[in-house]
Write a protein that holds these residues in place. Structure first.
Motif, PDB file in Angstrom:
ATOM      1  N   TYR A 221      43.486 -74.288  59.401  1.00  0.00           N
ATOM      2  CA  TYR A 221      44.826 -74.040  58.891  1.00  0.00           C
ATOM      3  C   TYR A 221      45.726 -75.212  59.287  1.00  0.00           C
ATOM      4  O   TYR A 221      45.519 -75.862  60.323  1.00  0.00           O
ATOM      5  CB  TYR A 221      45.422 -72.780  59.510  1.00  0.00           C
ATOM      6  CG  TYR A 221      44.914 -71.470  58.950  1.00  0.00           C
ATOM      7  CD1 TYR A 221      45.127 -71.120  57.624  1.00  0.00           C
ATOM      8  CD2 TYR A 221      44.276 -70.539  59.771  1.00  0.00           C
ATOM      9  CE1 TYR A 221      44.693 -69.902  57.119  1.00  0.00           C
ATOM     10  CE2 TYR A 221      43.854 -69.311  59.285  1.00  0.00           C
ATOM     11  CZ  TYR A 221      44.070 -69.000  57.956  1.00  0.00           C
ATOM     12  OH  TYR A 221      43.644 -67.797  57.462  1.00  0.00           O
ATOM     13  N   TYR A 222      46.760 -75.449  58.471  1.00  0.00           N
ATOM     14  CA  TYR A 222      47.746 -76.494  58.749  1.00  0.00           C
ATOM     15  C   TYR A 222      49.141 -75.883  58.664  1.00  0.00           C
ATOM     16  O   TYR A 222      49.419 -75.090  57.751  1.00  0.00           O
ATOM     17  CB  TYR A 222      47.632 -77.633  57.735  1.00  0.00           C
ATOM     18  CG  TYR A 222      46.316 -78.380  57.817  1.00  0.00           C
ATOM     19  CD1 TYR A 222      46.201 -79.567  58.530  1.00  0.00           C
ATOM     20  CD2 TYR A 222      45.185 -77.872  57.178  1.00  0.00           C
ATOM     21  CE1 TYR A 222      44.991 -80.236  58.605  1.00  0.00           C
ATOM     22  CE2 TYR A 222      43.968 -78.539  57.253  1.00  0.00           C
ATOM     23  CZ  TYR A 222      43.879 -79.718  57.966  1.00  0.00           C
ATOM     24  OH  TYR A 222      42.677 -80.379  58.045  1.00  0.00           O
ATOM     25  N   HIS A 223      49.991 -76.250  59.621  1.00  0.00           N
ATOM     26  CA  HIS A 223      51.361 -75.764  59.578  1.00  0.00           C
ATOM     27  C   HIS A 223      52.315 -76.942  59.562  1.00  0.00           C
ATOM     28  O   HIS A 223      52.063 -77.967  60.196  1.00  0.00           O
ATOM     29  CB  HIS A 223      51.663 -74.855  60.770  1.00  0.00           C
ATOM     30  CG  HIS A 223      52.622 -73.755  60.429  1.00  0.00           C
ATOM     31  ND1 HIS A 223      53.484 -73.824  59.353  1.00  0.00           N
ATOM     32  CD2 HIS A 223      52.863 -72.553  61.014  1.00  0.00           C
ATOM     33  CE1 HIS A 223      54.205 -72.713  59.298  1.00  0.00           C
ATOM     34  NE2 HIS A 223      53.849 -71.932  60.297  1.00  0.00           N
ATOM     35  N   VAL A 224      53.419 -76.776  58.831  1.00  0.00           N
ATOM     36  CA  VAL A 224      54.409 -77.827  58.676  1.00  0.00           C
ATOM     37  C   VAL A 224      55.639 -77.469  59.506  1.00  0.00           C
ATOM     38  O   VAL A 224      56.196 -76.371  59.358  1.00  0.00           O
ATOM     39  CB  VAL A 224      54.810 -77.996  57.197  1.00  0.00           C
ATOM     40  CG1 VAL A 224      55.870 -79.086  57.047  1.00  0.00           C
ATOM     41  CG2 VAL A 224      53.586 -78.292  56.341  1.00  0.00           C
ATOM     42  N   GLU A 225      56.053 -78.391  60.365  1.00  0.00           N
ATOM     43  CA  GLU A 225      57.264 -78.181  61.151  1.00  0.00           C
ATOM     44  C   GLU A 225      58.337 -79.164  60.707  1.00  0.00           C
ATOM     45  O   GLU A 225      58.095 -80.371  60.592  1.00  0.00           O
ATOM     46  CB  GLU A 225      56.999 -78.360  62.644  1.00  0.00           C
ATOM     47  CG  GLU A 225      58.255 -78.134  63.482  1.00  0.00           C
ATOM     48  CD  GLU A 225      58.013 -78.285  64.978  1.00  0.00           C
ATOM     49  OE1 GLU A 225      58.920 -77.941  65.746  1.00  0.00           O
ATOM     50  OE2 GLU A 225      56.927 -78.751  65.363  1.00  0.00           O
ATOM     51  N   LEU A 226      59.534 -78.657  60.457  1.00  0.00           N
ATOM     52  CA  LEU A 226      60.709 -79.477  60.209  1.00  0.00           C
ATOM     53  C   LEU A 226      61.602 -79.385  61.447  1.00  0.00           C
ATOM     54  O   LEU A 226      61.223 -78.798  62.459  1.00  0.00           O
ATOM     55  CB  LEU A 226      61.452 -78.996  58.963  1.00  0.00           C
ATOM     56  CG  LEU A 226      60.627 -78.898  57.668  1.00  0.00           C
ATOM     57  CD1 LEU A 226      61.528 -78.514  56.494  1.00  0.00           C
ATOM     58  CD2 LEU A 226      59.880 -80.184  57.376  1.00  0.00           C
TER      59      LEU A 226
END
Length: 308
Positions: A217-222
């Motif tokens: 899984y990949y998660h995007v953080e801003l």
């Protein structure tokens, strides 16, 4: 039964006397020999047993049937390692991963298209500093991409295995294509953040049946908790209310930003959380939202029937 010889030197090349704890098997047990400096000790390895490995001449020999998976934990670093017996050999990953039935997994499956100013990009192709589009039309830089590897043998299916949201299941043309996310990843539907697992109905939104033994899984953080577009549908970014230690590349984040401390202001980084209602389970689903999802499921069904 087949015999599998494992050399750990590729993992602990310079460390002498490292201890590994057997965390879990996909079967009840694995027999084998434990060798240190050429002195074998035949035994049956049990879950929870600690094995010592010396970098000079040590090793393990396992006897296991095809498909047996073994997870070890490096007691010095806390990293987990998986080995899977398959086709007369024991295949061992060269990198560590996080493995626990209690893991909180909130991410996109590899291959998910994320909207950028230059079109949709696979989430795994995004890097720190790349720009993505938010649901309200902003262009925002990526602060970090978290990766989390899941071993299917040891994962809680309801918490970790991907959920497929079929095209059009959330709204007219949303998502644009089938979307695969973790069960606890929230999508914005009718003004509510709804976890994917809470929407499963077995038709328009369903749990993936054909899942690889290991997937990422990949998660995007801003800079803050926001909504980006995943296959065209509003999906939440990383919200820092779960530990980063569950990601495989936590060390990368800490090397860049420290242990959640912002060097410029001297305070802990906190993404905050969007001021929106959140539905985490099916029993929390508002009746109006449940009707909306049912209507979308029927609409998809009618569309498929007419197309046929």
């Amino acid at each position: 039964m087949a015999r599998f010889d494992v050399a750990w030197s590729q993992r602990v090349e310079t460390t002498d006397g490292v201890n590994f704890t057997v965390v879990q098997f996909s079967t009840s047990g694995v027999s084998g020999s434990y060798l240190t400096d050429g002195d074998p000790d035949s035994t049956t390895f049990e879950v929870g047993e600690t094995l010592s490995y010396g970098a000079t001449g040590g090793g393990f020999t396992f006897v296991a049937g095809d498909g047996v998976a073994i997870i070890f934990q490096n007691n010095a670093t806390g990293a987990y390692y998986r080995m899977v017996a398959q086709q007369e050999e024991l295949r061992a990953d060269n990198s560590s991963f996080t493995a626990s039935q209690a893991d909180y997994v909130v991410c996109f499956l590899a291959g998910t298209g994320i909207a950028t100013p230059h079109g949709d990009w696979p989430v795994e192709a995004l890097s720190i500093g790349d720009e993505v589009l938010t649901a309200d039309g902003q262009v925002r830089p990526v602060r970090w991409i978290g990766r989390q590897t899941v071993a299917r043998f040891f994962a809680d299916p309801l918490r970790a295995l991907p959920v497929t949201i079929r095209a059009g299941a959330l709204g007219e043309g949303l998502p644009l294509r089938d979307l695969h996310v973790s069960p606890d990843h929230a999508m914005l539907v009718e003004g509510v953040l709804v976890h994917a697992g809470a929407m499963v109905n077995g038709r328009s939104i369903l749990r993936m049946a054909d899942v690889a033994d290991s997937f990422t899984y990949y998660h995007v953080e801003l800079a803050d908790h926001a909504l980006i577009l995943a296959e065209g549908a509003p999906a939440e970014t990383f919200v820092d209310n779960v530990t980063r230690r569950r990601f495989d590349n936590t060390a990368e984040y800490e090397a860049l930003y420290g242990a959640r401390v912002d060097a410029q202001v001297g305070t802990q980084v906190d993404t905050g959380e969007l001021d929106l209602p959140r539905v985490k389970s099916a029993r929390q689903m508002p009746a109006a939202l449940a009707r909306h999802l049912e209507w979308r499921a029927q609409a998809i069904g009618v569309g498929l029937a007419r197309a046929a």
